[in-house]
Scaffold this motif. Structure first.
Motif, PDB file in Angstrom:
ATOM      1  N   VAL A   1       0.837  -1.199   0.000  1.00  0.00           N
ATOM      2  CA  VAL A   1       0.000   0.000   0.000  1.00  0.00           C
ATOM      3  C   VAL A   1       0.872   1.249   0.000  1.00  0.00           C
ATOM      4  O   VAL A   1       0.671   2.168  -0.810  1.00  0.00           O
ATOM      5  CB  VAL A   1      -0.943   0.008   1.221  1.00  0.00           C
ATOM      6  N   ARG A   2       1.853   1.297   0.873  1.00  0.00           N
ATOM      7  CA  ARG A   2       2.682   2.500   0.979  1.00  0.00           C
ATOM      8  C   ARG A   2       3.595   2.673  -0.235  1.00  0.00           C
ATOM      9  O   ARG A   2       3.926   3.795  -0.603  1.00  0.00           O
ATOM     10  CB  ARG A   2       3.476   2.470   2.280  1.00  0.00           C
ATOM     11  N   THR A   3       3.988   1.573  -0.856  1.00  0.00           N
ATOM     12  CA  THR A   3       4.766   1.683  -2.100  1.00  0.00           C
ATOM     13  C   THR A   3       3.890   2.242  -3.211  1.00  0.00           C
ATOM     14  O   THR A   3       4.326   3.091  -3.995  1.00  0.00           O
ATOM     15  CB  THR A   3       5.330   0.303  -2.504  1.00  0.00           C
ATOM     16  N   ALA A   4       2.634   1.795  -3.281  1.00  0.00           N
ATOM     17  CA  ALA A   4       1.704   2.342  -4.273  1.00  0.00           C
ATOM     18  C   ALA A   4       1.457   3.819  -4.021  1.00  0.00           C
ATOM     19  O   ALA A   4       1.358   4.611  -4.968  1.00  0.00           O
ATOM     20  CB  ALA A   4       0.385   1.567  -4.229  1.00  0.00           C
ATOM     21  N   TRP A   5       1.357   4.224  -2.756  1.00  0.00           N
ATOM     22  CA  TRP A   5       1.191   5.646  -2.431  1.00  0.00           C
ATOM     23  C   TRP A   5       2.371   6.471  -2.933  1.00  0.00           C
ATOM     24  O   TRP A   5       2.214   7.651  -3.235  1.00  0.00           O
ATOM     25  CB  TRP A   5       1.063   5.817  -0.919  1.00  0.00           C
ATOM     26  N   ASN A   6       3.546   5.850  -3.021  1.00  0.00           N
ATOM     27  CA  ASN A   6       4.736   6.557  -3.511  1.00  0.00           C
ATOM     28  C   ASN A   6       4.788   6.642  -5.028  1.00  0.00           C
ATOM     29  O   ASN A   6       5.768   7.146  -5.592  1.00  0.00           O
ATOM     30  CB  ASN A   6       6.005   5.875  -2.994  1.00  0.00           C
ATOM     31  N   GLY A   7       3.747   6.130  -5.693  1.00  0.00           N
ATOM     32  CA  GLY A   7       3.694   6.240  -7.150  1.00  0.00           C
ATOM     33  C   GLY A   7       4.333   5.086  -7.896  1.00  0.00           C
ATOM     34  O   GLY A   7       4.506   5.161  -9.119  1.00  0.00           O
ATOM     35  N   ILE A   8       4.702   4.015  -7.197  1.00  0.00           N
ATOM     36  CA  ILE A   8       5.313   2.855  -7.853  1.00  0.00           C
ATOM     37  C   ILE A   8       4.215   1.882  -8.262  1.00  0.00           C
ATOM     38  O   ILE A   8       3.370   1.513  -7.437  1.00  0.00           O
ATOM     39  CB  ILE A   8       6.316   2.155  -6.901  1.00  0.00           C
ATOM     40  N   PRO A   9       4.184   1.427  -9.516  1.00  0.00           N
ATOM     41  CA  PRO A   9       3.155   0.473  -9.947  1.00  0.00           C
ATOM     42  C   PRO A   9       3.246  -0.834  -9.154  1.00  0.00           C
ATOM     43  O   PRO A   9       4.345  -1.341  -8.900  1.00  0.00           O
ATOM     44  CB  PRO A   9       3.476   0.240 -11.426  1.00  0.00           C
ATOM     45  N   VAL A  10       2.102  -1.361  -8.756  1.00  0.00           N
ATOM     46  CA  VAL A  10       2.023  -2.665  -8.090  1.00  0.00           C
ATOM     47  C   VAL A  10       1.168  -3.554  -8.988  1.00  0.00           C
ATOM     48  O   VAL A  10       0.001  -3.250  -9.238  1.00  0.00           O
ATOM     49  CB  VAL A  10       1.409  -2.550  -6.683  1.00  0.00           C
ATOM     50  N   LYS A  11       1.750  -4.656  -9.472  1.00  0.00           N
ATOM     51  CA  LYS A  11       1.060  -5.479 -10.467  1.00  0.00           C
ATOM     52  C   LYS A  11       1.130  -6.953 -10.097  1.00  0.00           C
ATOM     53  O   LYS A  11       2.036  -7.397  -9.390  1.00  0.00           O
ATOM     54  CB  LYS A  11       1.674  -5.273 -11.853  1.00  0.00           C
ATOM     55  N   ASN A  12       0.157  -7.708 -10.614  1.00  0.00           N
ATOM     56  CA  ASN A  12       0.147  -9.163 -10.484  1.00  0.00           C
ATOM     57  C   ASN A  12       0.768  -9.818 -11.700  1.00  0.00           C
ATOM     58  O   ASN A  12       0.653  -9.311 -12.821  1.00  0.00           O
ATOM     59  CB  ASN A  12      -1.284  -9.682 -10.339  1.00  0.00           C
ATOM     60  N   ILE A  13       1.428 -10.941 -11.485  1.00  0.00           N
ATOM     61  CA  ILE A  13       1.848 -11.821 -12.576  1.00  0.00           C
ATOM     62  C   ILE A  13       1.448 -13.242 -12.181  1.00  0.00           C
ATOM     63  O   ILE A  13       1.463 -13.583 -11.000  1.00  0.00           O
ATOM     64  CB  ILE A  13       3.364 -11.738 -12.854  1.00  0.00           C
ATOM     65  N   PRO A  14       1.060 -14.075 -13.122  1.00  0.00           N
ATOM     66  CA  PRO A  14       0.581 -15.426 -12.774  1.00  0.00           C
ATOM     67  C   PRO A  14       1.716 -16.334 -12.312  1.00  0.00           C
ATOM     68  O   PRO A  14       2.804 -16.346 -12.896  1.00  0.00           O
ATOM     69  CB  PRO A  14      -0.033 -15.923 -14.083  1.00  0.00           C
ATOM     70  N   ILE A  15       1.466 -17.103 -11.258  1.00  0.00           N
ATOM     71  CA  ILE A  15       2.423 -18.095 -10.769  1.00  0.00           C
ATOM     72  C   ILE A  15       1.675 -19.385 -10.454  1.00  0.00           C
ATOM     73  O   ILE A  15       0.460 -19.396 -10.314  1.00  0.00           O
ATOM     74  CB  ILE A  15       3.166 -17.616  -9.501  1.00  0.00           C
ATOM     75  N   LYS A  16       2.436 -20.459 -10.307  1.00  0.00           N
ATOM     76  CA  LYS A  16       1.864 -21.737  -9.882  1.00  0.00           C
ATOM     77  C   LYS A  16       1.834 -21.783  -8.358  1.00  0.00           C
ATOM     78  O   LYS A  16       2.557 -21.040  -7.689  1.00  0.00           O
ATOM     79  CB  LYS A  16       2.699 -22.888 -10.433  1.00  0.00           C
ATOM     80  N   ILE A  17       1.011 -22.665  -7.817  1.00  0.00           N
ATOM     81  CA  ILE A  17       0.880 -22.767  -6.362  1.00  0.00           C
ATOM     82  C   ILE A  17       0.637 -24.228  -5.986  1.00  0.00           C
ATOM     83  O   ILE A  17      -0.020 -24.977  -6.716  1.00  0.00           O
ATOM     84  CB  ILE A  17      -0.274 -21.877  -5.834  1.00  0.00           C
ATOM     85  N   LEU A  18       1.202 -24.641  -4.851  1.00  0.00           N
ATOM     86  CA  LEU A  18       1.013 -26.005  -4.354  1.00  0.00           C
ATOM     87  C   LEU A  18       0.608 -25.948  -2.890  1.00  0.00           C
ATOM     88  O   LEU A  18       1.335 -25.388  -2.062  1.00  0.00           O
ATOM     89  CB  LEU A  18       2.303 -26.824  -4.511  1.00  0.00           C
ATOM     90  N   TYR A  19      -0.546 -26.504  -2.568  1.00  0.00           N
ATOM     91  CA  TYR A  19      -0.982 -26.623  -1.175  1.00  0.00           C
ATOM     92  C   TYR A  19      -0.974 -28.112  -0.810  1.00  0.00           C
ATOM     93  O   TYR A  19      -1.882 -28.854  -1.173  1.00  0.00           O
ATOM     94  CB  TYR A  19      -2.388 -26.038  -0.989  1.00  0.00           C
ATOM     95  N   ASP A  20       0.072 -28.534  -0.134  1.00  0.00           N
ATOM     96  CA  ASP A  20       0.200 -29.924   0.286  1.00  0.00           C
ATOM     97  C   ASP A  20      -0.015 -29.993   1.792  1.00  0.00           C
ATOM     98  O   ASP A  20       0.858 -29.586   2.569  1.00  0.00           O
ATOM     99  CB  ASP A  20       1.581 -30.471  -0.063  1.00  0.00           C
TER     100      ASP A  20
END
Length: 392
Positions: free
Chosen positions: A190-209
């Motif tokens: 949140v505070r990084t976004a307030w500083n004007g830096i883009p915050v973005k998602n990229i797709p990743i894999k996930i494992l819940y064992d």
């Protein structure tokens, strides 16, 4: 192997490292460290006071930079220590990966490719598929909850704000961060976004064992801490961030551009524009000195009115107008209280008159603000309606 060497060189040239915070994840730690080392030796492991065999496992990795914290203090503190060490080692980016085995090290290239594509400082968060059958329902709910508040606090919509698999631009995140546990990962984005830096998602894999994964998230305590943090962030958003950002964008516009874009060409209805103008005038005249910008922006956001118009007309109390507003407020207030300040004259300044006749001024100010706001609202509605007819 050649591709791994190539990627390792790219990571080094980018001045990136991988930070692995860990606490009592000895079942999966070795697999995670080995997987990361396949891509780069720029690795920092932060042992957050583990009481299992973590320290013994890490002793077999002399090539890895290690931080051993004697007592468990939380993931946020571990990440802060990792960021501090990364900066000391002159890294500019840090990829963080959890040690519980849910993240795949072979997604590291995905972060690097996204960073190279952006070609600018950016904070990337790995977006998990929360609709997988093995994803716990509480994790899915918690993520939706976090996504909503991140959007409210920054205006940026993300699919996943809780994933610990991230890339941080170390020179562009806040130097001082206050939280120590799981809520840290919310504060920092949140505070990084307030500083004007883009915050973005990229797709990743996930494992819940369930046989391997160990979670240290305490539903009641940590959810409470996250909720308290969001309350604080929302207050800062409404009282400071939104007014600040709005004022910055408003200053960039010329008067001609303001009239064209925000009055004549705005898609808002004439009634909404008029109401926004009336709101601005009311707040500008009412005795909210020092808080007028914050109040008018917050009200405009809550009411979903035109923020630009409301802010613009709240500036009715510009310095040349202040004596007239004070004079009118005192004179109107005199109709409602027995002690009358009379005319602004003699040796007393306007502010001394306010101090000596505070009740009279406050009452008169609210009455003047209400009457003037109504007049401005009606007049602006008629003018806007007339202007729209002429343009047809």
């Amino acid at each position: 192997m050649d591709s791994a060497v190539t990627l390792s060189e790219r990571i080094t040239n980018t001045k990136a490292c991988v930070i692995i915070p860990t606490y009592n994840n000895h079942k999966t730690l070795r697999r995670v460290v080995d997987g990361v080392l396949h891509y780069t030796n720029n690795v920092i492991v932060v042992n957050d006071g583990s009481t299992d065999t973590t320290k013994e496992i890490l002793s077999s990795y002399p090539q890895v930079t290690q931080i051993h914290i004697t007592k468990n203090r939380g993931k946020g503190n571990a990440l802060r220590e990792g960021f501090k060490k990364a900066k000391e080692l002159q890294y500019e980016y840090a990829i963080t990966i959890d040690s519980d085995g849910q993240h795949f090290p072979d997604d590291i290239p995905v972060f690097l490719e996204a960073l190279e594509f952006e070609n600018r400082p950016v904070l990337l968060i790995g977006s998990r598929n929360m609709n997988q059958d093995d994803v716990p329902k509480k994790s899915s709910f918690g993520n939706k909850f976090s996504n909503f508040w991140f959007w409210f606090e920054t205006g940026n919509r993300l699919e996943d704000t809780q994933s610990g698999y991230r890339l941080y631009p170390l020179q562009f995140i806040p130097n001082t961060l206050f939280t120590n546990k799981f809520e840290f990962e919310i504060e920092v984005i949140v505070r990084t976004a307030w500083n004007g830096i883009p915050v973005k998602n990229i797709p990743i894999k996930i494992l819940y064992d369930p046989n391997e994964r160990v979670t240290h998230f305490r539903p009641f305590k940590d959810f409470t801490r996250i909720s308290i943090l969001n309350i604080i962030l929302v207050l800062i958003t409404l009282l400071y961030i939104k007014p600040r950002d709005f004022f910055r964008s408003f200053k960039k516009k010329s008067f001609k551009k303001f009239v064209r874009e925000n009055i004549l060409e705005s898609t808002d209805s004439n009634s909404k524009k008029a109401a926004s103008i009336a709101l601005g005038v009311f707040v500008g005249i009412a005795p909210f000195w020092g808080f007028q910008t914050a109040i008018v922006i917050v009200l405009a956001v809550v009411l979903r009115w035109n923020k630009v118009l409301a802010f613009a007309f709240s500036n009715i109390s510009i310095p040349p107008m202040i004596p007239l507003i004070i004079y009118g407020s005192l004179q109107i207030g005199a109709l409602f209280v027995t002690s009358k300040a009379g005319l602004i004259s003699g040796n007393k300044t306007a502010f001394e008159l306010i101090q000596n006749n505070l009740t009279q001024y406050v009452i008169g100010s609210f009455v003047l603000a209400t009457v003037t706001a109504i007049l401005f609202g009606i007049t602006s509605y008629l003018l806007l309606s007339f202007s729209r007819k002429l343009s047809k």
